[in-house]
Enzyme design. Structure first.
Site, PDB file in Angstrom:
ATOM      1  N   GLU A 145     -13.088   5.571   3.531  1.00 50.44           N
ATOM      2  CA  GLU A 145     -13.005   4.740   4.952  1.00 50.44           C
ATOM      3  C   GLU A 145     -14.326   5.304   5.523  1.00 50.44           C
ATOM      4  O   GLU A 145     -14.783   4.438   6.598  1.00 50.44           O
ATOM      5  CB  GLU A 145     -11.736   4.972   5.673  1.00 50.44           C
ATOM      6  CG  GLU A 145     -10.706   4.490   4.636  1.00 50.44           C
ATOM      7  CD  GLU A 145      -9.423   5.048   5.189  1.00 50.44           C
ATOM      8  OE1 GLU A 145      -8.612   3.947   4.959  1.00 50.44           O
ATOM      9  OE2 GLU A 145      -9.151   5.820   5.904  1.00 50.44           O
ATOM     10  N   GLN A 174       0.794  -1.171   0.029  1.00 49.16           N
ATOM     11  CA  GLN A 174      -0.028   0.130   0.053  1.00 49.16           C
ATOM     12  C   GLN A 174       0.794   1.230   0.050  1.00 49.16           C
ATOM     13  O   GLN A 174       0.483   2.330   0.040  1.00 49.16           O
ATOM     14  CB  GLN A 174      -1.011  -0.059   1.335  1.00 49.16           C
ATOM     15  CG  GLN A 174      -2.197  -0.868   1.097  1.00 49.16           C
ATOM     16  CD  GLN A 174      -3.218  -0.923   2.192  1.00 49.16           C
ATOM     17  OE1 GLN A 174      -3.307  -1.799   2.887  1.00 49.16           O
ATOM     18  NE2 GLN A 174      -3.765   0.306   2.550  1.00 49.16           N
ATOM     19  N   ARG A 232      -9.776  -0.160   6.842  1.00 47.50           N
ATOM     20  CA  ARG A 232     -10.577   0.989   6.256  1.00 47.50           C
ATOM     21  C   ARG A 232     -10.862   2.166   7.173  1.00 47.50           C
ATOM     22  O   ARG A 232     -12.280   2.113   7.368  1.00 47.50           O
ATOM     23  CB  ARG A 232     -11.724   0.158   5.657  1.00 47.50           C
ATOM     24  CG  ARG A 232     -12.361   0.995   4.204  1.00 47.50           C
ATOM     25  CD  ARG A 232     -13.551   0.337   3.792  1.00 47.50           C
ATOM     26  NE  ARG A 232     -13.865   0.863   2.701  1.00 47.50           N
ATOM     27  CZ  ARG A 232     -14.461   0.365   1.526  1.00 47.50           C
ATOM     28  NH1 ARG A 232     -14.456  -0.848   1.449  1.00 47.50           N
ATOM     29  NH2 ARG A 232     -14.813   0.863   0.390  1.00 47.50           N
ATOM     30  N   CYS A 233      -9.788   2.493   7.747  1.00 52.83           N
ATOM     31  CA  CYS A 233     -10.179   3.899   8.470  1.00 52.83           C
ATOM     32  C   CYS A 233      -8.937   4.498   8.974  1.00 52.83           C
ATOM     33  O   CYS A 233      -7.782   3.906   8.434  1.00 52.83           O
ATOM     34  CB  CYS A 233     -10.878   3.629   9.862  1.00 52.83           C
ATOM     35  SG  CYS A 233      -9.779   2.728  11.027  1.00 52.83           S
TER      36      CYS A 233
END
Ligand SMILES: Cc1cc2nc3c(=O)[nH]c(=O)nc-3n(C[C@H](O)[C@H](O)[C@H](O)COP(=O)(O)OP(=O)(O)OC[C@H]3O[C@@H](n4cnc5c(N)ncnc54)[C@H](O)[C@@H]3O)c2cc1C
Lengths: 806, 278
Positions: free
Chosen positions: A760, A237, A384-385
């Protein structure tokens, strides 16, 4: 040259720029099975690596015998910590300032930990080799509970740190303690608590789960012995950060390392960190002179690479009897597993958890977080935050409900009277953030109206009557959630990862014929960057999005950036894209003025061209300008039309939203049905509404899974109980709710195009909505707090404990 | 997740398959749809020297409906059970239950024989076959023999079938015309095994009740059937609950499973009763 498209509107549509629901250009290859993922990479002579993993959660490794494995045809090498030690690579730094064993160095700290790396000619031989390595273990007492880990006589997990009282983030209070992180004013908060009309207190647990991307983590390391150049393909990522880190720990000079992230099948935070597989593959490639591939299987992924959450959040919230919140106190015990391998900005060992005052004007607050080692897998990444924001949002949205119960108030109203008001922005929060912009009341009213909140409450009241009268065994819950995120890390002055500043970048080259290529320091894992970023350029420069190629992920070609996680791509790289576009536009203006034989200031931008002010018939299109930029000698202007921008954001962005879930619960079976899920998102300027909607659907589905069943569970011996998709809940299309999406637009005042990021938000906002719906269904029967996941048996247990089973 | 090496055999008829089994003894195993066996091999919980694939043996496939019974070849897939209209007319409970197994992808591969043969307590067909009083035909070197489904399951993964025998077909006597039926299953999601499941048949001839994943074998409760036939649903539920022995797993603790079993069993009985026509 006159163009055929005449009306301004037509010309604008032709660009497919910002605001256009442009179809995702990536999906052509993805839907045809033509993506190129790490495991699709095949190279001549490529070898395969696989791990021997520990069956124990805590044990001493007394011996490792490789002989039988090496005797298996096709097995080339077996690496252990002893082999890596001379290179200093048996341990590696984590992103959180800790260090982590690459291969078991004398002991193991969690089940599934990497013990030896078997390298073979093919996967099959590697797998046989793994079976044949003989490892002797001497088991040690296991601690899976972070509270027990802090007891005085708890076993010492990290013997390597024994006696070390100073950690990466200050003093360590206990041999299994990692750090304490404090924010806010403790004394003032205590004072508020002791004098408040009402104080509600509750322990809120956000359980351990896992990002579980469909594609697991993996890499192919290829050391070219002739050039001395290492190419590392991987599911990264943050490819540039990986390049720098590899250079720092291997001492291979950075220009001799090329890191490539090809297509990535979902990341969700799982692919930010550095893993043993990467280090071992690189070493194996250097040793054998051949490319080495390592790809996790699903069990490896769920057991060993970064988990998320596992936060025990003890809250106290004070208010006047009318419901005006006066203070918030929070203490967190964070279970980090065997190593602290969180992926947070360096100065934030608990991420941005101090956003936990949420969307509310809370004048006084105090937060402290203690990180703890246990015999569980390392991680604590942002699934996902943005760094620990989902934990914070869940905490405050539960505390609001708990307070509403204490005050005997409707929690929608309680939220309304405490929201930060539109005119208070930029708003300085008690725990240190400056919220950029917001209009919470408008969003909340729109949401409540859209679901007909009053009617829902009336229906619920009737249902409770019917239930009490024995007419139904189903209860109805209305789950409210209003969240404020903090994304787009971040200003280099306070955000870095291992010292690498968290700016991002974009480089744009306009070709002579007016099409373009743009490269960014971020990397899409399914977000649709190639689609959305081209739209920004299209609107900013005036060339059609369809004429723009977008590339990311190859460190030899892309400008340096810190990658994609924490919803940072649009806030940071999106800003860089706009800024690079503007540089090009400025040069284009000079060229246009020259071609039109007027002063620079006498031309103005008009969708896809520069025209003479007051004489729109006289213009040069961007295509014409591009051609001239390369092929015409223009005095005082260098040839070419390209630009690069490195963007260091002045602040984070603060997207927000209002989510409402209506749920039916069967008190006997614990089963649920999501009747309605309404999601209003305000992510500032909306670049591609279709991508936003897709992101909301995906994130809310993850939120649904987390709230309603997904967990990483261990037994007392530290055995991992949810290592397959049979027990690790991932909803299918059959379970996935139907979503109703909506929006308001409150642009970010400091972002060049006003965008805030959205990827997110749905995970952050939906978890409290689902969980609050469950709690709300049982509120009339006395439920205050029950921990997630709300799977069938736990919902049944709520009903049972409330005496609803007769 | 890669199995240990094995020899792969693909015989074209039953006799060849049996002879391979005889030659290699407990080194050999048959594979049908592979959706139970292959995961175990990949986890290396089962190591097999010789894998005998039954898919080319045509005699093991097919559904035959006669006036008093249904005969289903062991290699008939769950998908075929669902799509056979003749079967749906004669024994609608099979389609109802098969649709609750796993997901379409698994059902294209998974077979009836594989589902009933290996004694996995999570499988739905064994309980259903006990409910329907089916008979399994198994064939070894000494020729075929029949075992009643109700006598087949000894404990988890232990059955009355000998290692060298192949289950060739399942014979199901037809319940009386107009019988009521229901297969109820609670699961966490599509693709999951049962938290609790129950099959019920009621007709003028009596009633039959069997349960899935509530003990280490399927449970057929004669007392529950007797009570239900007498119209005593409460008594039938109580009898069924008395017969089960659920274990704790990720689906939940024992008390929860017992409670859910009570609900599922009652729902199955009530639905079967409302469907029964006289
Ligand atoms: C994700 C998933 C979910 C599932 N969910 C369910 C569910 O909800 N309910 C359910 O009932 N099942 C479920 N299953 C199991 C599925 O139905 C299997 O396919 C089935 O149980 C086994 O059938 P098979 O043909 O695949 O057998 P195989 O896997 O090929 O064989 C299973 C065992 O039976 C033996 N065997 C097979 N055929 C014969 C034969 N003719 N004679 C003797 N021995 C034989 C094999 O040697 C092996 O030991 C699920 C499977 C998966 C992968």
């Amino acid at each position: 040259m006159k163009d055929e498209v005449t009306s301004t509107e037509e010309r604008r549509e032709n660009l497919k720029g910002m605001g256009c629901a442009r179809k995702r250009v990536e999906d052509v290859r993805f839907t045809q099975g033509k993506g190129n993922y790490v495991d699709d990479i095949k190279m001549d002579g490529m070898l395969f690596g696989d791990f021997v993993r520990s069956p124990y959660a805590h044990a001493r490794v007394t011996s490792i015998n490789k002989e039988a494995a090496l005797a298996i045809p096709g097995v080339v090498a077996v690496l252990t910590a002893e082999d890596l030690a001379p290179l200093g690579l048996h341990w590696m730094p984590t992103l959180a300032g800790d260090k982590q064993m690459v291969l078991a160095d004398g002991k193991v700290l969690f089940q599934g930990q990497e013990v030896a790396f078997v390298v073979a000619n093919d996967r099959y031989a590697a797998s046989d080799g793994v079976e044949a390595v003989e490892v002797d273990y001497e088991d040690l007492p296991v601690v899976t509970d972070p509270f027990k880990a802090l007891e005085p006589d708890a076993p010492v997990l990290r013997e390597d740190l024994e006696g070390q009282t100073e950690g990466a983030h200050g003093p360590r209070k206990h041999h299994n303690h990692i750090f304490t992180w404090e924010q806010g004013d403790e004394a003032a908060t205590e004072q508020v608590m002791s004098t408040a009309d009402v104080v509600a207190e509750e322990m809120v647990y956000y359980h351990r789960t896992h990002p579980n991307p469909l594609e697991t983590c993996g890499c192919v390391a290829s050391m070219d012995k002739v050039t001395g150049k290492l190419t590392l393909y991987g599911t990264f990522q943050a490819p540039h950060a990986i390049r720098t880190i590899v250079s720092l720990i291997s001492s291979i000079p950075e220009h001799k390392i090329r890191v490539v992230s090809p297509d990535i099948g979902g990341g969700f935070g799982n692919k930010v960190g550095a893993y043993s597989g990467y280090v071992c593959s690189v070493v194996a490639s250097i040793v054998t002179g051949k490319p080495v591939k390592w790809v996790e299987d699903k069990m490896d992924n769920l057991m060993s690479t970064a988990f998320a959450r596992d936060y025990w959040m003890k809250g106290k919230i004070a208010a006047t009897k009318e419901g005006k919140i006066t203070g918030l106190h929070c203490h967190v015990i964070g279970d980090h597993g065997g190593f602290d391998a969180c992926a947070d900005p360096t100065k934030f060992p608990a991420g941005f958890f101090n956003i936990c005052t949420g969307s509310y004007d809370i004048p006084t607050a105090y937060l402290s977080v203690d990180g703890v080692y246990t015999n569980k897998a390392p991680g604590g990444v942002a699934y996902r935050c943005s760094f620990r924001v989902t934990e914070a949002a869940y905490f405050i949205e539960r505390m609001i409900e708990v307070l509403a119960i204490k005050l005997d108030m409707d929690s929608a109203e309680l939220r309304r009277i405490n929201f930060i008001k539109k005119e208070q922005f930029p708003y300085q929060s008690a725990l240190g953030w400056e919220y950029d912009s917001g209009d919470y009341h408008t969003a909340w009213d729109k949401a409540l109206e859209a679901v007909d909140y009053k009617a829902l409450r009336a229906e619920q009241a009737q249902r409770i009557e019917d239930f009490k009268a024995g007419k139904t065994r189903k209860l109805m819950g209305v789950g409210l959630s209003f969240f404020t995120e903090i994304v787009g890390a971040g200003p280099v002055k306070n955000c870095d990862i291992l010292g690498l500043g968290m700016f991002d970048s974009c480089e744009i080259r306009i070709h002579p014929t007016g099409s373009a290529i743009a490269r960014l320091g971020t990397i899409s894992q399914g977000q649709g960057h190639a689609t959305a970023f081209a739209q920004i350029i299209a609107s900013e420069i005036g060339i059609p999005a369809d004429d723009i190629t977008l590339e990311e992920g190859d460190t030899d070609t892309a400008p340096y950036g810190l990658g994609t996680y924490g919803s940072r791509s649009m806030p940071v790289a999106g800003a860089a894209t706009a800024m690079a576009s503007r540089k090009i536009k400025a040069k284009a203006q000079m060229i246009a003025a020259y071609l039109l034989e007027v002063h620079d200031d006498d031309v103005e931008f008009d969708v896809d061209r520069f025209a003479v002010k007051g004489n729109p018939e006289r213009f040069k299109t961007m295509k014409e300008i591009a051609f001239a930029a390369y092929n015409q000698a223009i005095p005082g202007v260098e040839p070419g039309l390209e630009a690069v921008s490195y963007y260091d954001p002045p602040n984070m962005t603060y997207p927000f939203g209002a989510y409402i879930c209506v749920m039916e619960l069967d008190v006997d079976t614990g089963e649920h049905e999501i009747r309605k899920f309404y999601a209003l998102d305000d992510c500032g300027t909306r670049v591609n509404p279709m991508i936003i909607e897709g992101q909301v659907h995906g994130g809310a589905t993850e939120g649904y899974a987390i709230a309603m069943g997904q967990e990483i569970a261990y037994d007392e011996m530290g055995n991992h109980k949810t290592a397959t998709l049979m027990d690790f809940f991932v909803p299918t299309a059959m379970e996935t709710p139907t979503y109703q999406t909506d929006f308001t637009v409150t642009p970010s005042p400091h972002h060049p195009i006003g965008a805030k990021g959205v990827g997110e938000s749905p995970n952050v906002g939906s978890v409290p909505a689902f969980s609050n719906a469950v709690h709300d269904a049982f509120r009339a029967f006395g439920l205050v707090q029950s921990h997630m996941p709300h799977d069938h048996w736990r919902v049944w247990r709520i009903a049972d404990e409330l005496g609803l089973h007769g | 997740m890669i199995p240990a090496a094995f020899e792969y055999h693909r015989p074209a008829d039953l006799a060849s398959a049996l002879s391979i089994l005889n030659t290699h003894g407990d080194e050999a195993r048959v594979v049908a749809g592979g959706h139970s066996l292959i995961p175990m091999m990949k986890l290396r919980m089962t190591e097999i020297g010789h894998l005998v694939d039954l898919q080319d043996i045509a005699s093991l496939r097919g559904i035959e409906v006669t006036s008093d019974s249904v005969v289903i070849g062991a290699m008939t897939t769950q998908h075929e059970l669902i799509t056979s209209d003749a079967l749906a007319t004669a024994l609608p409970i099979i389609r109802e239950a098969a649709l609750l197994i796993a997901d379409p992808q698994v059902r294209y591969m998974g077979t009836l024989g594989g589902n009933v043969a290996n004694g996995d307590p999570g499988n739905d067909m064994p309980g259903l076959m006990q409910c329907l009083d089916a008979r399994f035909t198994v064939e070894g070197a000494d020729g075929p023999r029949e075992i009643k489904a109700r006598a087949y399951y000894e404990s988890a993964y232990f059955t009355a079938r000998e290692e060298e025998e192949i289950l060739t077909k399942v014979t199901i006597p037809l319940p009386a015309a107009g019988h009521g039926f229901a297969y109820e299953k609670q699961k966490r999601k599509v693709g999951d095994y049962a938290t609790a499941a129950c099959g019920v048949i009621v007709s003028g001839d009596g009633a039959s009740v069997a349960m899935t994943n509530l003990a280490d074998t399927p449970i057929w409760s004669e007392q529950a059937g007797t009570a239900l036939a007498a119209g005593d649903v409460d008594g039938a539920v109580a009898a069924a609950l008395a017969a089960i022995d659920p274990q704790e797993d990720m689906r939940g603790p024992i008390a929860f499973k017992r409670h859910v079993a009570g609900v599922v069993i009652r729902r199955a009985m009530e639905r079967a009763l409302t469907r029964a026509k006289g």
